[in-house]
Design a protein around this motif. Structure first.
Motif, PDB file in Angstrom:
ATOM      1  N   ILE A  21     -11.995  30.422   0.092  1.00  0.00           N
ATOM      2  CA  ILE A  21     -13.488  30.125   0.327  1.00  0.00           C
ATOM      3  C   ILE A  21     -13.929  29.548  -0.835  1.00  0.00           C
ATOM      4  O   ILE A  21     -15.061  28.716  -0.941  1.00  0.00           O
ATOM      5  CB  ILE A  21     -14.003  31.407   0.870  1.00  0.00           C
ATOM      6  CG1 ILE A  21     -13.889  31.398   2.391  1.00  0.00           C
ATOM      7  CG2 ILE A  21     -15.499  31.124   0.423  1.00  0.00           C
ATOM      8  CD1 ILE A  21     -14.540  32.709   3.014  1.00  0.00           C
ATOM      9  N   HIS A  22     -13.395  30.275  -2.075  1.00  0.00           N
ATOM     10  CA  HIS A  22     -13.877  29.601  -3.481  1.00  0.00           C
ATOM     11  C   HIS A  22     -12.844  28.748  -4.014  1.00  0.00           C
ATOM     12  O   HIS A  22     -11.504  29.227  -3.664  1.00  0.00           O
ATOM     13  CB  HIS A  22     -14.034  30.713  -4.346  1.00  0.00           C
ATOM     14  CG  HIS A  22     -15.340  31.426  -4.228  1.00  0.00           C
ATOM     15  ND1 HIS A  22     -15.526  32.973  -4.187  1.00  0.00           N
ATOM     16  CD2 HIS A  22     -16.487  31.255  -3.516  1.00  0.00           C
ATOM     17  CE1 HIS A  22     -16.490  33.424  -3.657  1.00  0.00           C
ATOM     18  NE2 HIS A  22     -17.141  32.223  -3.489  1.00  0.00           N
ATOM     19  N   GLY A  23     -12.858  27.742  -4.464  1.00  0.00           N
ATOM     20  CA  GLY A  23     -12.110  26.498  -4.821  1.00  0.00           C
ATOM     21  C   GLY A  23     -10.929  26.887  -5.765  1.00  0.00           C
ATOM     22  O   GLY A  23      -9.925  26.113  -5.732  1.00  0.00           O
ATOM     23  N   VAL A  24     -11.140  27.846  -6.674  1.00  0.00           N
ATOM     24  CA  VAL A  24     -10.479  28.001  -7.858  1.00  0.00           C
ATOM     25  C   VAL A  24      -9.816  29.291  -7.875  1.00  0.00           C
ATOM     26  O   VAL A  24      -9.525  29.940  -8.855  1.00  0.00           O
ATOM     27  CB  VAL A  24     -11.370  27.816  -9.255  1.00  0.00           C
ATOM     28  CG1 VAL A  24     -10.428  27.340 -10.501  1.00  0.00           C
ATOM     29  CG2 VAL A  24     -12.314  26.750  -8.994  1.00  0.00           C
ATOM     30  N   GLU A  25      -9.394  29.747  -6.645  1.00  0.00           N
ATOM     31  CA  GLU A  25      -8.738  31.034  -6.603  1.00  0.00           C
ATOM     32  C   GLU A  25      -7.440  30.854  -6.006  1.00  0.00           C
ATOM     33  O   GLU A  25      -7.404  31.399  -4.827  1.00  0.00           O
ATOM     34  CB  GLU A  25      -9.785  31.839  -5.582  1.00  0.00           C
ATOM     35  CG  GLU A  25     -11.037  31.982  -6.561  1.00  0.00           C
ATOM     36  CD  GLU A  25     -12.242  33.096  -6.011  1.00  0.00           C
ATOM     37  OE1 GLU A  25     -11.863  33.570  -4.916  1.00  0.00           O
ATOM     38  OE2 GLU A  25     -13.184  33.074  -6.477  1.00  0.00           O
ATOM     39  N   ASN A  26      -6.624  30.441  -6.685  1.00  0.00           N
ATOM     40  CA  ASN A  26      -5.012  29.866  -6.118  1.00  0.00           C
ATOM     41  C   ASN A  26      -4.140  31.114  -5.789  1.00  0.00           C
ATOM     42  O   ASN A  26      -3.354  31.081  -5.018  1.00  0.00           O
ATOM     43  CB  ASN A  26      -4.767  29.197  -7.149  1.00  0.00           C
ATOM     44  CG  ASN A  26      -5.280  27.701  -7.141  1.00  0.00           C
ATOM     45  OD1 ASN A  26      -5.171  27.020  -6.040  1.00  0.00           O
ATOM     46  ND2 ASN A  26      -6.061  27.263  -8.059  1.00  0.00           N
ATOM     47  N   THR A  63     -13.589  23.551  -8.359  1.00  0.00           N
ATOM     48  CA  THR A  63     -14.878  24.180  -8.407  1.00  0.00           C
ATOM     49  C   THR A  63     -14.875  25.314  -7.438  1.00  0.00           C
ATOM     50  O   THR A  63     -14.386  25.477  -6.183  1.00  0.00           O
ATOM     51  CB  THR A  63     -15.923  23.042  -7.766  1.00  0.00           C
ATOM     52  OG1 THR A  63     -15.579  22.529  -6.536  1.00  0.00           O
ATOM     53  CG2 THR A  63     -16.031  22.010  -8.678  1.00  0.00           C
ATOM     54  N   ARG A  64     -15.404  26.261  -7.760  1.00  0.00           N
ATOM     55  CA  ARG A  64     -15.513  27.589  -6.934  1.00  0.00           C
ATOM     56  C   ARG A  64     -16.728  27.228  -5.562  1.00  0.00           C
ATOM     57  O   ARG A  64     -16.060  27.508  -4.575  1.00  0.00           O
ATOM     58  CB  ARG A  64     -16.697  28.552  -7.651  1.00  0.00           C
ATOM     59  CG  ARG A  64     -16.800  30.021  -6.964  1.00  0.00           C
ATOM     60  CD  ARG A  64     -17.657  30.878  -7.921  1.00  0.00           C
ATOM     61  NE  ARG A  64     -18.556  31.632  -7.197  1.00  0.00           N
ATOM     62  CZ  ARG A  64     -18.121  32.961  -6.872  1.00  0.00           C
ATOM     63  NH1 ARG A  64     -16.549  33.410  -7.493  1.00  0.00           N
ATOM     64  NH2 ARG A  64     -18.472  33.866  -6.156  1.00  0.00           N
ATOM     65  N   GLU A  65     -17.643  26.255  -5.914  1.00  0.00           N
ATOM     66  CA  GLU A  65     -18.597  25.931  -4.608  1.00  0.00           C
ATOM     67  C   GLU A  65     -17.950  24.646  -3.790  1.00  0.00           C
ATOM     68  O   GLU A  65     -16.799  24.279  -4.431  1.00  0.00           O
ATOM     69  CB  GLU A  65     -19.729  25.291  -5.266  1.00  0.00           C
ATOM     70  CG  GLU A  65     -20.859  26.293  -5.637  1.00  0.00           C
ATOM     71  CD  GLU A  65     -20.265  26.888  -7.069  1.00  0.00           C
ATOM     72  OE1 GLU A  65     -19.602  26.190  -7.799  1.00  0.00           O
ATOM     73  OE2 GLU A  65     -20.905  28.372  -7.280  1.00  0.00           O
ATOM     74  N   LEU A 108      -9.240  36.955   1.248  1.00  0.00           N
ATOM     75  CA  LEU A 108      -8.433  36.862  -0.175  1.00  0.00           C
ATOM     76  C   LEU A 108      -9.062  36.043  -1.229  1.00  0.00           C
ATOM     77  O   LEU A 108      -9.291  34.874  -1.087  1.00  0.00           O
ATOM     78  CB  LEU A 108      -7.214  36.288   0.269  1.00  0.00           C
ATOM     79  CG  LEU A 108      -6.246  36.812   1.462  1.00  0.00           C
ATOM     80  CD1 LEU A 108      -4.998  36.216   1.806  1.00  0.00           C
ATOM     81  CD2 LEU A 108      -6.041  38.314   1.327  1.00  0.00           C
ATOM     82  N   HIS A 109      -9.416  36.667  -2.448  1.00  0.00           N
ATOM     83  CA  HIS A 109     -10.051  36.111  -3.542  1.00  0.00           C
ATOM     84  C   HIS A 109      -9.030  36.393  -4.706  1.00  0.00           C
ATOM     85  O   HIS A 109      -8.191  37.082  -4.613  1.00  0.00           O
ATOM     86  CB  HIS A 109     -11.366  36.620  -3.498  1.00  0.00           C
ATOM     87  CG  HIS A 109     -12.605  36.081  -2.614  1.00  0.00           C
ATOM     88  ND1 HIS A 109     -13.499  35.353  -3.023  1.00  0.00           N
ATOM     89  CD2 HIS A 109     -12.591  36.577  -1.451  1.00  0.00           C
ATOM     90  CE1 HIS A 109     -14.063  35.249  -1.912  1.00  0.00           C
ATOM     91  NE2 HIS A 109     -13.653  35.840  -0.892  1.00  0.00           N
ATOM     92  N   SER A 110      -9.723  35.719  -5.750  1.00  0.00           N
ATOM     93  CA  SER A 110      -8.879  36.008  -7.238  1.00  0.00           C
ATOM     94  C   SER A 110     -10.142  35.806  -8.319  1.00  0.00           C
ATOM     95  O   SER A 110     -11.040  35.226  -7.871  1.00  0.00           O
ATOM     96  CB  SER A 110      -7.657  35.210  -7.251  1.00  0.00           C
ATOM     97  OG  SER A 110      -7.838  34.006  -7.590  1.00  0.00           O
ATOM     98  N   ALA A 111      -9.598  35.966  -9.334  1.00  0.00           N
ATOM     99  CA  ALA A 111     -10.746  35.502 -10.431  1.00  0.00           C
ATOM    100  C   ALA A 111     -10.738  33.786 -10.463  1.00  0.00           C
ATOM    101  O   ALA A 111      -9.823  33.099  -9.713  1.00  0.00           O
ATOM    102  CB  ALA A 111     -10.199  36.011 -11.781  1.00  0.00           C
TER     103      ALA A 111
END
Ligand SMILES: [Zn+2]
Length: 297
Positions: A21-26, A63-65, A108-111
């Motif tokens: 959902i956030h772009g930089v959370e691989n 990008t996160r957004e 599922l997220h990450s920093a």
């Protein structure tokens, strides 16, 4: 670009995993891909769904957004439908229409340009008894929930009475392979707890220590006072005492180093992995040492 959705197994719609959902959370995205392999080869007695990459444009542009409208997709889950929807709101609606049909939603997220110590985030007490069976070292209940006004995925799930949690799984821009193996192990533990896949249960399920279930957010977030280069003197996972220097910030104009100290005693649960940093960005986070002392009750 079309967002991909995969479904495995037969029967009730039991659990849906959503990543990216956030772009930089691989790390979240890679674990979703690993889960697809796992579920494909499992004997499922329920349906499991996976949306492995929601913010495709953001992932490609780091990008996160969502770069299409500059909005956070995880703040675009609207309970009331406006006349016209932004691109992010359309994506959120698409995600909800799929994931909202399942009993469990796992986000599922990450920093981002950083690495988290893997853990669970919840909004509601009622899922604690279940989510402790991931077996992550700690669980944090964040403030925004049913009564909050943010339009997050988890807030939507709470409003609709779905069981949901988010997992912070490791690094964002940089993936650490040990975080993939670790996160997969925890998710498989949880699937066994839910009896999914079917078959013999593991002898003993791992669960989170009750002392490590934080009913209020006990992370102390350290942001930098000015732009510069960040150098760490402690590692992710290290125990620190209040006043210990965790990192130093180099001012490239006068070449002075500023010490960034822990403001509470506890464990370092987040470190930035990108050295250049702008004023106000997060350098690291410390989680208060004992959950038992910090339950806010
Ligand atoms: Zn995220």
């Amino acid at each position: 670009m079309k967002i991909k959705y995969f479904q495995y197994g037969k029967g009730l719609k039991k659990i849906c995993f959503v990543a990216g959902i956030h772009g930089v959370e691989n790390t979240g995205i890679q674990i979703a891909l690993e889960l697809m392999k796992f579920l494909k080869n499992s004997n499922l007695n329920y349906k499991a769904g996976i949306l492995p990459l929601v913010n495709i444009e953001g992932a490609l542009k780091e990008t996160r957004e969502n770069p299409v409208d500059g909005k956070d997709i995880n703040n675009s889950f609207l309970n009331k439908k406006p006349v016209s929807l932004s691109d992010s709101e359309k994506i959120a609606q698409y995600v909800w229409d799929i994931a909202g049909e399942y009993e469990w939603i796992i986000d599922l997220h990450s920093a981002g340009f950083a690495r988290y110590l893997p853990h669970v985030i919840i909004y509601e007490d009622r899922v604690i008894e279940d989510v402790k069976y991931f077996g992550f070292p700690f669980v944090v209940k964040r403030k925004t929930g049913k009564s909050g006004n943010r339009n997050t995925f988890l807030a939507m799930a709470a409003q609709k009475g779905k069981k949901a949690c988010a997992l912070e799984l490791g690094g964002g821009q940089t993936v650490f392979i040990e975080d993939i193996n670790y996160g997969m192990g925890k998710i498989i533990n949880f699937l066994h707890y839910l009896n999914l896949p079917s078959g013999p249960k593991k002898e003993k399920l791992i669960k989170t220590d009750p002392d490590q279930i934080y009913l209020r957010d006990c992370r102390k977030i350290i942001k930098v006072p000015h732009q510069g280069l960040l150098f760490f003197r402690k590692r992710l996972g290290d125990e620190v005492k209040k006043g210990n220097t965790v990192a130093e910030l180099l001012d490239t104009a006068d070449f002075k180093l500023t010490k960034l100290n822990a403001q509470i005693s506890g464990k370092i649960v987040y470190v930035r992995t990108k050295n250049n940093i702008n004023s106000g960005e997060t350098a690291f986070m410390v989680l208060a040492k004992r959950g038992g002392d910090n339950k806010g009750r």
